[in-house]
Design an enzyme around this catalytic site. Structure first.
Site, PDB file in Angstrom:
ATOM      1  CG  ASN A 111      40.618  37.485  39.208  1.00 23.95           C
ATOM      2  OD1 ASN A 111      40.528  36.265  39.337  1.00 23.95           O
ATOM      3  ND2 ASN A 111      39.744  38.336  39.739  1.00 23.95           N
TER       4      ASN A 111
ATOM      5  N   GLY B  75      36.221  48.267  44.256  1.00 19.65           N
ATOM      6  CA  GLY B  75      36.956  49.447  43.830  1.00 19.65           C
ATOM      7  C   GLY B  75      37.257  50.457  44.905  1.00 19.65           C
TER       8      GLY B  75
ATOM      9  CB  THR C  90      41.773  45.590  43.228  1.00 16.04           C
ATOM     10  OG1 THR C  90      40.871  44.589  42.747  1.00 16.04           O
ATOM     11  CG2 THR C  90      42.862  45.797  42.202  1.00 16.04           C
TER      12      THR C  90
ATOM     13  CB  CYS D 141      30.512  28.842  42.224  1.00 16.61           C
ATOM     14  SG  CYS D 141      31.858  29.558  43.168  1.00 16.61           S
TER      15      CYS D 141
END
Length: 328
Positions: A79, A254, A276, A140
């Site tokens: 993403n 995961g 996810t 970031c």
């Protein structure tokens, strides 16, 4: 591992203590994958979760990156959303009221491009009722340091935690990036700077290309890989971080079912975040909670706490002990 004398059919104790936070169970919805909670209300009873970590919040609204910004890969998802969010003011007035009506701890993920951004977010959220903790996203770019990630350097990561710690009394969770050489060093630095809890990991830097058009599949070119493909990396990072610090660790990366979650508990995580999997099965978090309970019942373990960090790292093959060390 010796089994407890847990009565058949008895419900095991799933509660966990994360520093100042006490959760009824160890399963949390990960930031960026569960919206602001309300989006999943029709699919999952959010009050059954250990906690919700809301979508990352910045001081001002962000539109994120241009599309395409999602691409599937084998056993994963890349993403490049770009941290799209409604901004702090709209979050407080328009999103938080829904969660105030739910009996679930709300953890707010915060991010910025300057130390001052993190400090201001923390200060303003400190005065908002109904927030259980802050999760600091240090994956970031620091605009004052030429775009270097806050979480890529121990001193820089520590500076963010110190700034946030000085601005709030709320419990702090620091979310680490895996895109570093020695994640244990980063973990020690943020613990010394005042974080109460560490979550690991954020997504793994990745890319995908189209060999026919000869173009990247993401408009941003590079994105963050998540899903089952990164679970072994996340497990290794969680193991290393748990060994490096004294504070509680949350495993992320995961986790698609209860057995995945048990792996993280085994290597030292006190809780897990599910990310996810929420896109594939909106009820994944609740299924994982139920699965953890079943696992403990079958194993005769009365408290999840008794399973955490019990990995036996002695050599699996005694006849080959001289070659057991990693890298030999």
């Amino acid at each position: 591992m010796a089994k407890d004398s847990n009565a058949p059919g008895a419900s095991p104790d799933l509660s966990v203590q994360l520093g100042p936070l006490r959760l009824k169970n160890p399963v949390m919805a990960a930031s960026g994958t569960f919206g602001y909670g309300e989006e999943y209300g029709a699919f999952a009873d959010v009050e059954k979760l250990g906690a919700i970590v809301v979508k990352g919040i910045s001081l001002e609204p962000r539109a994120g990156n241009p599309p395409p910004r999602l691409v599937e890969t084998p056993a994963g998802l890349i993403n490049a959303i770009g941290l799209e969010n409604v901004g702090l003011d709209h979050f407080i007035s328009g999103k938080l009221p829904y969660l105030h009506g739910k009996r679930v701890p709300v953890i707010v993920n915060i991010f910025g491009n300057r130390l001052e951004d993190y400090a201001e977010l923390a200060s303003r959220l400190d005065r908002v009722p109904g927030i259980a903790a802050l999760e600091i996203n240090i994956s970031c770019p620091n605009v004052k340091q030429g775009g270097m990630l806050f979480g890529a350097d121990p001193a820089m990561a520590a500076s963010v935690v110190k700034a946030v710690r000085a601005a709030t009394t709320l419990p702090l969770i620091t979310k680490l990036t895996p895109n570093v050489t020695r994640i244990g060093d980063i973990a020690q630095a943020v613990e010394d700077a005042g974080t109460d809890i560490i979550s690991c990991i954020n997504t793994v830097a990745a890319m995908a290309v189209d060999i026919f058009s000869r173009r990247p599949k993401l408009a941003n070119i590079v994105g963050g890989l998540s899903g089952p493909a990164i679970r072994p990396i996340a497990l290794r990072c969680t193991y290393e971080v748990a060994a490096a610090v004294r504070c509680p660790v949350i495993g992320v990366g995961g986790i698609f079912d209860a057995l995945d979650a048990m792996e993280f508990f085994l290597v030292g995580a006190s809780a897990v975040q599910v990310g996810t999997a929420n896109f594939v099965r909106p009820s994944a978090t609740l299924e994982i909670i139920a699965g953890i309970e079943r696992f403990l019942q079958v194993e005769g373990i009365s408290r999840l706490q008794d399973y955490i960090g019990t990995l036996d790292t002695r050599c699996v093959f005694p006849f080959a002990e001289e070659s057991c060390a990693l890298g030999d």
